[in-house]
Design an enzyme around this catalytic site. Structure first.
Site, PDB file in Angstrom:
ATOM      1  N   ASN A   1      44.117  17.262  30.897  1.00  0.00           N
ATOM      2  CA  ASN A   1      45.219  17.737  30.067  1.00  0.00           C
ATOM      3  C   ASN A   1      45.669  19.154  30.415  1.00  0.00           C
ATOM      4  O   ASN A   1      46.634  19.651  29.841  1.00  0.00           O
ATOM      5  CB  ASN A   1      44.862  17.648  28.584  1.00  0.00           C
ATOM      6  CG  ASN A   1      45.074  16.249  28.033  1.00  0.00           C
ATOM      7  OD1 ASN A   1      45.578  15.372  28.726  1.00  0.00           O
ATOM      8  ND2 ASN A   1      44.697  16.022  26.795  1.00  0.00           N
ATOM      9  N   TYR A   2      44.974  19.800  31.347  1.00  0.00           N
ATOM     10  CA  TYR A   2      45.470  21.046  31.932  1.00  0.00           C
ATOM     11  C   TYR A   2      45.978  20.734  33.342  1.00  0.00           C
ATOM     12  O   TYR A   2      45.473  21.261  34.328  1.00  0.00           O
ATOM     13  CB  TYR A   2      44.370  22.104  32.025  1.00  0.00           C
ATOM     14  CG  TYR A   2      43.837  22.625  30.725  1.00  0.00           C
ATOM     15  CD1 TYR A   2      44.429  22.321  29.505  1.00  0.00           C
ATOM     16  CD2 TYR A   2      42.712  23.445  30.699  1.00  0.00           C
ATOM     17  CE1 TYR A   2      43.922  22.813  28.317  1.00  0.00           C
ATOM     18  CE2 TYR A   2      42.195  23.951  29.521  1.00  0.00           C
ATOM     19  CZ  TYR A   2      42.801  23.630  28.327  1.00  0.00           C
ATOM     20  OH  TYR A   2      42.290  24.120  27.153  1.00  0.00           O
ATOM     21  N   ARG A   3      46.937  19.861  33.460  1.00  0.00           N
ATOM     22  CA  ARG A   3      47.424  19.393  34.770  1.00  0.00           C
ATOM     23  C   ARG A   3      47.616  20.563  35.743  1.00  0.00           C
ATOM     24  O   ARG A   3      48.253  21.558  35.416  1.00  0.00           O
ATOM     25  CB  ARG A   3      48.759  18.682  34.606  1.00  0.00           C
ATOM     26  CG  ARG A   3      48.667  17.302  33.996  1.00  0.00           C
ATOM     27  CD  ARG A   3      48.175  16.273  34.977  1.00  0.00           C
ATOM     28  NE  ARG A   3      48.299  14.930  34.423  1.00  0.00           N
ATOM     29  CZ  ARG A   3      47.871  13.843  35.037  1.00  0.00           C
ATOM     30  NH1 ARG A   3      47.285  13.930  36.210  1.00  0.00           N
ATOM     31  NH2 ARG A   3      48.037  12.659  34.467  1.00  0.00           N
TER      32      ARG A   3
ATOM     33  N   PHE B   1      40.108  19.677  34.011  1.00  0.00           N
ATOM     34  CA  PHE B   1      40.440  18.971  32.772  1.00  0.00           C
ATOM     35  C   PHE B   1      41.828  18.359  32.909  1.00  0.00           C
ATOM     36  O   PHE B   1      42.801  19.071  33.171  1.00  0.00           O
ATOM     37  CB  PHE B   1      40.375  19.950  31.608  1.00  0.00           C
ATOM     38  CG  PHE B   1      40.754  19.378  30.271  1.00  0.00           C
ATOM     39  CD1 PHE B   1      40.371  18.102  29.896  1.00  0.00           C
ATOM     40  CD2 PHE B   1      41.493  20.139  29.369  1.00  0.00           C
ATOM     41  CE1 PHE B   1      40.726  17.583  28.658  1.00  0.00           C
ATOM     42  CE2 PHE B   1      41.836  19.629  28.125  1.00  0.00           C
ATOM     43  CZ  PHE B   1      41.459  18.347  27.777  1.00  0.00           C
TER      44      PHE B   1
ATOM     45  N   TYR C   1      40.882  17.712  22.930  1.00  0.00           N
ATOM     46  CA  TYR C   1      39.812  18.474  22.288  1.00  0.00           C
ATOM     47  C   TYR C   1      40.419  19.527  21.367  1.00  0.00           C
ATOM     48  O   TYR C   1      41.580  19.899  21.501  1.00  0.00           O
ATOM     49  CB  TYR C   1      38.918  19.160  23.326  1.00  0.00           C
ATOM     50  CG  TYR C   1      39.483  20.481  23.806  1.00  0.00           C
ATOM     51  CD1 TYR C   1      39.036  21.680  23.262  1.00  0.00           C
ATOM     52  CD2 TYR C   1      40.479  20.518  24.768  1.00  0.00           C
ATOM     53  CE1 TYR C   1      39.585  22.892  23.668  1.00  0.00           C
ATOM     54  CE2 TYR C   1      41.025  21.722  25.181  1.00  0.00           C
ATOM     55  CZ  TYR C   1      40.567  22.910  24.629  1.00  0.00           C
ATOM     56  OH  TYR C   1      41.125  24.100  25.034  1.00  0.00           O
TER      57      TYR C   1
END
Length: 535
Positions: free
Chosen positions: A475-477, A473, A187
């Site tokens: 991609n925010y591991r 989210f 995003y």
């Protein structure tokens, strides 16, 4: 006697080093021979393989470590690094790692906050994609093929080279690479107008567990769906994506406005109104909100709160001022607060560059430049009350370092089904929270302190965020929300974090994973598990 003991110890240490070096050379030789057997001799695959005894090993490993927490002497290092220079190198790396029983970690840009693309507890090999960075823009077709190792900055620059009225809706950090960013959703600041990066994937190329290169047609729609938001590293190695470009106006507008809590500025009213306006306003407008604890200039030695709005508007300043004068009057926006510019200049501005900076800086990968950081995520579905916000400000100030990034949804995100891609966080969410703490010093004590701090703030936020599940989210591991040991309870362990990342799409991802990688070769601490025969 003491001298004899020291001499014996020195001999033992020397023997250990010799033994380790011999094992290193033996594995290197075996792996290299396998690579050469599966690639064309003219591809120079030997130039891409690094063992721990190679003089360039450390610099290659460090180059794309984007979180300095995983750049310490105590961090477990890969046995080998394969810096694939062409597609056949990727195929061979998969085949050889599998045949030799070595776990393979895939790194495109290294921005995964938990470092799972280059850190592992057991022996492993890194497949580093940074040399696969080709970008081919087709203006007539309004599309682009981008390799996994190409950065978003390079993508934006190459599109800008060919067209001033086309762009792509992805992240605001230029050094993030396309492979991980897009496969996890992706995003940016055009999310409300155009949605996610993954919503514009037209085709893809992937190396599967057998070393075959598949495109959309040959992989089938299920696997194509899975790698379009489900995280590519669970299913294979993403080589490239074909993306649809989006129209960009010749003039866009940016501004930054802040309020400080103890300077007679109503931060609470400011943020409360933002919650109502940012997710519902004109789709062309993206207003990110930053909440940060800062040192008070009024009460010395204490902390206060700064709230900052950072904006991109896909239109001119007059339109923006008129819009926010009606919808967000507490902001008090004036035309002189705004800067009209081109889209490519807005990309630079969002990267904290001055307007007028040459776009060529987007090609700078900023290697080996990581600081220490921790991130977490949440989703807010109902506005937080003013009393709730006041309570949060108190907790943020007490903790002293961790801040928030609020990213508004709405617009295009309300128009796409949660099942269209594996990314489920569409309609129903007002905004996403990123919890953020950074520091510069390599200190175990600081890391312990900030880890406890961000976890405490995450706990404080429980009443205000999504529930059943408390969504996150991809991609925010965040390994705090669950990890998989891939034992007998692999599915159950995977479900813990899987439903937080993927919601109702998790089970479909498991079925795809089971079909394409039944032996679970492609795995990491939070990968998609396979279904056992019993299940």
């Amino acid at each position: 006697m003491m001298r004899n003991s020291i001499a014996v110890l020195a001999i033992l240490l020397l023997l250990v080093r010799v033994s380790s070096a011999a094992e290193d050379d033996s594995l290197y030789t075996t792996f290299l021979r396998c690579l050469e057997n599966h690639t064309d001799p003219t591809s120079h695959v030997s130039d891409t393989l690094y063992s721990q005894s190679n003089g360039s090993y450390t610099s290659v490993l460090r180059a794309y470590i984007r979180n300095a927490r995983f750049n310490s002497s105590s961090t477990n290092k890969p046995l080998l690094i394969v810096t694939a220079a062409d597609e056949s190198h990727v195929q061979a790396a998969v085949v050889c790692s599998k045949s030799l029983g070595l776990q393979l970690k895939i790194r495109s840009g290294g921005h995964d906050y938990a470092g799972i693309s280059y850190v592992n507890d057991s022996p492993f090999v890194i497949l580093d994609m940074f040399q696969l960075r080709s970008i081919s823009v087709d203006v007539a077709d309004q599309s682009v093929w981008v390799d996994s190792g190409a950065t978003l900055g390079e993508l934006y620059y190459r599109v800008w080279e060919k067209s001033r009225v086309l762009g792509f809706p992805a992240g605001v950090c230029p050094t993030v690479a396309a492979g991980g960013h897009i496969s996890g959703g992706g995003y940016g600041n055009m999310i409300r107008k155009h949605g996610l990066a993954v919503d514009y994937v037209l085709d893809a190329k992937i190396v599967d567990v057998n070393g075959n290169i598949l495109d959309r047609k040959s992989m089938g729609e299920d696997l194509f769906w899975a790698i379009s938001g489900g995280g590519g590293a669970s299913f294979g190695v993403i080589l490239s994506y074909k993306l649809k470009l989006v129209p960009i106006p010749e003039t866009v507008t940016v501004f930054r406005v802040e309020r400080i809590l103890d300077q007679n500025q109503s931060v609470t009213d400011f943020v409360y109104e933002w919650q109502k306006v940012a997710p519902t306003t004109d789709d062309r407008l993206f207003m990110r909100m930053l909440i940060q604890p800062i040192s008070s200039q009024v009460r010395k030695g204490q902390k206060t709160i700064r709230a900052t709005i950072v904006t991109l508007f896909l239109g001119n300043a007059d339109q923006l001022v008129s819009l926010l004068d009606k919808e967000f009057p507490i902001l008090g926006l004036k035309k002189e607060n705004c800067t009209e510019t081109s889209w490519i200049d807005s990309v630079l501005w969002w990267d904290n560059r001055a307007i007028g900076t040459k776009p060529e800086v987007l090609l700078d990968r900023e290697l080996d430049s990581a600081n220490f950081l921790i991130r977490k995520s949440d989703y807010v579905q109902t506005p937080i009350s003013k009393d709730g916000l006041e309570w949060i400000w108190k907790k943020v100030a007490e903790l002293g370092k961790t801040g928030f990034v609020f990213n508004p949804y709405g617009g295009k995100m309300n128009e796409i089904s949660p099942a269209a891609t594996p990314f489920p966080h569409r309609a129903g969410n007002l905004y996403k929270i990123q919890y953020s703490v950074n520091w510069n010093e390599n200190s175990p004590e600081l890391e312990k302190n900030y880890t406890a701090q961000i976890r405490r703030l995450f706990s404080y936020m429980t009443p205000f965020v999504s529930k059943n599940p408390r969504s996150a989210f991809l991609n925010y591991r965040d390994l705090d929300i669950g990890i998989n040991t891939f034992g007998e309870n692999s599915y159950e362990e995977g479900e813990v974090y899987g439903v937080k990342y993927f919601g109702d799409n998790f089970d479909r991802l498991v079925k795809v994973k089971t079909a394409v990688d039944p032996d679970n070769f492609f795995r990491n601490e939070q990968s998609i598990p396979t279904l056992s025969s019993k299940a």
